[in-house]
Design an enzyme around this catalytic site. Structure first.
Site, PDB file in Angstrom:
ATOM      1  N   HIS A  80     -29.931   0.850 -13.436  1.00 52.89           N
ATOM      2  CA  HIS A  80     -29.484   1.191 -14.502  1.00 52.89           C
ATOM      3  C   HIS A  80     -28.698   0.288 -15.112  1.00 52.89           C
ATOM      4  O   HIS A  80     -28.429   0.528 -16.151  1.00 52.89           O
ATOM      5  CB  HIS A  80     -28.894   2.581 -13.743  1.00 52.89           C
ATOM      6  N   PHE A  81     -28.008  -0.339 -14.213  1.00 56.00           N
ATOM      7  CA  PHE A  81     -27.220  -1.485 -14.688  1.00 56.00           C
ATOM      8  C   PHE A  81     -27.522  -2.382 -15.693  1.00 56.00           C
ATOM      9  O   PHE A  81     -27.055  -3.004 -16.285  1.00 56.00           O
ATOM     10  CB  PHE A  81     -25.997  -1.715 -13.864  1.00 56.00           C
ATOM     11  N   HIS A  82     -29.286  -2.783 -15.015  1.00 53.20           N
ATOM     12  CA  HIS A  82     -29.595  -3.942 -15.986  1.00 53.20           C
ATOM     13  C   HIS A  82     -29.945  -3.631 -17.295  1.00 53.20           C
ATOM     14  O   HIS A  82     -30.143  -4.169 -18.758  1.00 53.20           O
ATOM     15  CB  HIS A  82     -30.854  -4.263 -14.980  1.00 53.20           C
ATOM     16  N   TYR A  89     -16.728   0.532 -19.088  1.00 54.62           N
ATOM     17  CA  TYR A  89     -16.569   1.283 -19.958  1.00 54.62           C
ATOM     18  C   TYR A  89     -15.252  -0.214 -21.344  1.00 54.62           C
ATOM     19  O   TYR A  89     -15.542  -0.245 -22.040  1.00 54.62           O
ATOM     20  CB  TYR A  89     -15.545   2.747 -20.690  1.00 54.62           C
ATOM     21  N   HIS A 111     -15.316   2.180 -12.791  1.00 55.10           N
ATOM     22  CA  HIS A 111     -16.471   2.646 -13.281  1.00 55.10           C
ATOM     23  C   HIS A 111     -15.787   1.850 -14.940  1.00 55.10           C
ATOM     24  O   HIS A 111     -16.274   1.994 -15.986  1.00 55.10           O
ATOM     25  CB  HIS A 111     -16.312   4.312 -13.567  1.00 55.10           C
ATOM     26  N   ARG A 134     -31.729  -0.986  -2.384  1.00 62.28           N
ATOM     27  CA  ARG A 134     -30.534  -2.327  -3.891  1.00 62.28           C
ATOM     28  C   ARG A 134     -29.987  -2.725  -2.478  1.00 62.28           C
ATOM     29  O   ARG A 134     -30.064  -2.914  -1.063  1.00 62.28           O
ATOM     30  CB  ARG A 134     -29.716  -1.482  -4.091  1.00 62.28           C
ATOM     31  N   ARG A 135     -29.699  -4.135  -2.808  1.00 56.89           N
ATOM     32  CA  ARG A 135     -29.326  -5.633  -1.984  1.00 56.89           C
ATOM     33  C   ARG A 135     -29.372  -5.811  -0.713  1.00 56.89           C
ATOM     34  O   ARG A 135     -28.867  -5.381   0.068  1.00 56.89           O
ATOM     35  CB  ARG A 135     -28.062  -4.741  -1.965  1.00 56.89           C
TER      36      ARG A 135
END
Ligand code: HAS
Length: 542
Positions: free
Chosen positions: A367-369, A220, A216, A432-433
């Site tokens: 979300h992470f794209h 950041y 996590h 996913r994946r």
């Protein structure tokens, strides 16, 4: 900046962009393989490509870019690097590059098909973990070199307030160091002994917990350099001033405090962790949203104040006078705009009950794209457009500026289509994946197909954008006319509150961060170790 510092920075940027290209090719191929329409030679598989894509983009492109940017900014704001920090930086670069090459070779040989999150039970060749050790230890050397530069600078200037950019760089590397301790622990104590065969079993829960302890704050570590650009660079580009130095520093302090003890929000659906501790870490996750909201507030203030100084009167007319035609502003701005829905998605993920709906679905990939691959990547591209010619002693021509704007639009459109489809189909339960073949013939999978097509269209637009980016980067590095490109560093607004010295009290902030980590992790970790399976390192140890 000093030529010697420029070549260190450029070396990091070079590895970063080469990784971006290879990772993007793997990304495109993986979409084709997943569609079931293509078979690749040497039976190159979906998971192998997915690992190359994730490792090279999420871990390597980002980390090398960040280090290149940080070194350049430190040299710009604190002055030429002292000898020891520069030499340590080079050593770090060599180690990291060696580790990157080794890891890439083993992934391409299909000996490390463990995805970018690589936690157990997936197992790679021991060489993959040795490669990771090189990347991490190399990055620690870079952290030490930046801290060393900061320390010498502070003592030579008799403890003067450090330049904002350098302060933020030191904070980012501190966060990285504390976070990577978890990664080092799982790699050295669990994966290397297990993959070599010294121990028979591995504790999966401990490996996932240590990974997410790192995983996590990793996000950041990607985000903070983008924020450095927003806080420090963007005000100068738009002809404005930094809203508040103190607010900017405080937001970085809050990231150090709250970004680490929150890894359980990736493990909300995992057995073996008591709900109390999950709840506690969810509360801390909501705390880590605060510095992003502060950043949003600060950026709006910068934009509005700059617009008002140009004489705009209406409620929102200041938006019109922002330099939309300047790619140095336009690319990061698209990143900021995307971060509004992307951040809202993160808040949905962190909400315990809603997480049950989206966990392990394509929503998370969406979300992470939007976060790392749009907000962060677009800001990094925007930085690259002026940083590369600055370092190579060339100019950002108006043609490249225009192409950069086209590239940004392509990226934004491609990502919107791809991530939008991922979010939507994730809500319909698409996992996913997962390779296409697993779900062939399942009635529900039919409903997912239009979204898969949208993802492929978005992905293809993104690939075109990468090719265009590569052309611009190559041109700016080798072909653009010789000249001077500015390294924009903003100044603080005159009336802003002066910065309290406590914000540079590292012992205090690292101490509080350590205390929060101990509170959030000690008891649940103790429980996990007690239940380690016979034959795993945790079991033998205790
Ligand atoms: Fe996340 C999963 C929660 C932010 C990356 N996240 C992931 C994964 C990645 C990732 C890579 O709680 C997948 C890991 C995997 O492989 O399994 N995320 C959050 C939360 C936030 C958040 C609460 N994530 C990020 C960022 C990332 C990132 C940033 C990369 C850089 N995330 C989660 C959770 C999961 C998760 C769960 C696990 C899901 C699961 O079950 O697997 C927050 O930090 C977000 C706060 C952000 C905001 C937005 C502020 C907006 C700003 C822009 C202002 C705009 C301006 C423009 C000024 C509140 C600052 C003005 C415009 C004008 C025109 C004037």
């Amino acid at each position: 900046i000093d030529r010697r510092d420029a070549s260190l920075s450029l070396s990091f940027l070079t590895v970063s962009f080469v990784s971006l290209l290879i990772g993007a090719i793997a990304g495109l191929l993986q979409t084709f393989v997943r569609s079931g329409a293509f078979e690749l030679p040497f039976s190159i598989g979906y998971y192998q490509l997915l690992t190359a894509h994730g490792v090279l983009l999420a871990l390597i492109f980002t980390t090398f870019f960040i280090l290149g940017f940080l070194y350049a900014g430190i040299s710009k704001t604190m002055g030429t690097l002292y000898d020891v920090p520069r030499r340590t930086g080079w050593l770090g670069f060599v180690m990291m590059t060696f580790g990157t090459i080794l890891a890439t070779v083993f992934i391409l040989l299909n000996k490390a098909t463990v995805l970018y999150t690589f936690y157990a039970p997936l197992q790679a060749s021991p060489w993959f973990y040795v490669a990771l050790v090189h990347v991490v230890v190399g990055s620690w050397l870079c952290a030490f070199s930046m801290w060393n530069q900061y320390y010498i600078w502070k003592s030579r200037t008799k403890n003067k307030l450090s330049p904002l950019f350098s302060y933020m760089a030191v904070m980012t590397m501190t966060l990285w160091f504390v976070a990577t301790l978890g990664l080092a622990a799982t790699v050295l104590l669990q994966f290397i002994p297990w993959s070599i065969g010294w121990v028979e079993k591995i504790d999966i829960l401990i490996s996932r917990t240590l990974f997410w302890y790192f995983g996590h704050p990793l996000v950041y570590f990607w985000l903070l350099p983008a924020y450095m650009c927003w806080y420090v660079v963007i005000p100068k580009i738009i002809g404005g001033k930094i809203f508040s130095d103190a607010l900017a520093r405080l937001s970085f302090v809050l990231f150090l405090l709250f970004s680490i003890p929150v890894g359980f929000h990736h493990q909300l659906l995992e057995p073996g962790i008591a709900h109390t501790w999950k709840f506690f870490q969810v509360v801390l996750t909501f705390m880590v949203i605060v510095p992003s909201l502060m950043t949003a507030f600060s950026m709006f203030a910068v934009f509005e104040t700059a617009g008002r100084k140009k004489g705009t009167k209406g409620l929102f007319t200041w938006i019109k006078v922002l330099p939309w035609g300047d790619v140095r502003f336009f690319a990061p701005m698209m990143g900021m705009l995307i971060f509004i829905p992307a951040g809202a998605g993160g808040i949905i993920n962190a909400s315990h009950q809603l997480n049950q709906v989206i966990h392990n679905t394509l929503w998370v990939t969406g979300h992470f794209h939007l976060t790392v691959a749009s907000t962060v990547a677009l800001t990094f591209f925007g930085i690259g457009y002026w940083l590369i010619p600055h370092l190579t002693g060339r100019t950002l021509t108006s043609r490249m500026n225009k192409l950069g704007i086209v590239q940004t639009i392509l990226w934004t459109v491609g990502m919107t289509i791809m991530s939008g489809a991922m979010h939507a189909v994730g809500l319909f339960g698409a996992p996913r994946r997962t390779s296409y073949t697993t779900y062939t013939g399942h009635p529900q999978a039919i409903d997912w197909i239009p979204y898969q097509i949208a993802m492929a269209i978005g992905g293809t637009i993104l690939f075109l954008a990468i090719i265009l980016l590569m052309y611009i980067v190559w041109f700016l590095a080798f072909k653009a006319p010789i000249g001077i490109t500015e390294f924009p560093i903003g100044e603080v607004e005159e009336g802003a509150l002066s910065t309290p010295a406590v914000l540079e009290n590292w012992k205090l902030w690292v101490g509080i961060s350590g205390a929060l980590i101990l509170i959030a992790y000690t008891i649940p970790f103790w429980h996990m170790i007690q239940h380690a399976p016979p034959g795993s390192p945790g079991y033998k140890f205790w």
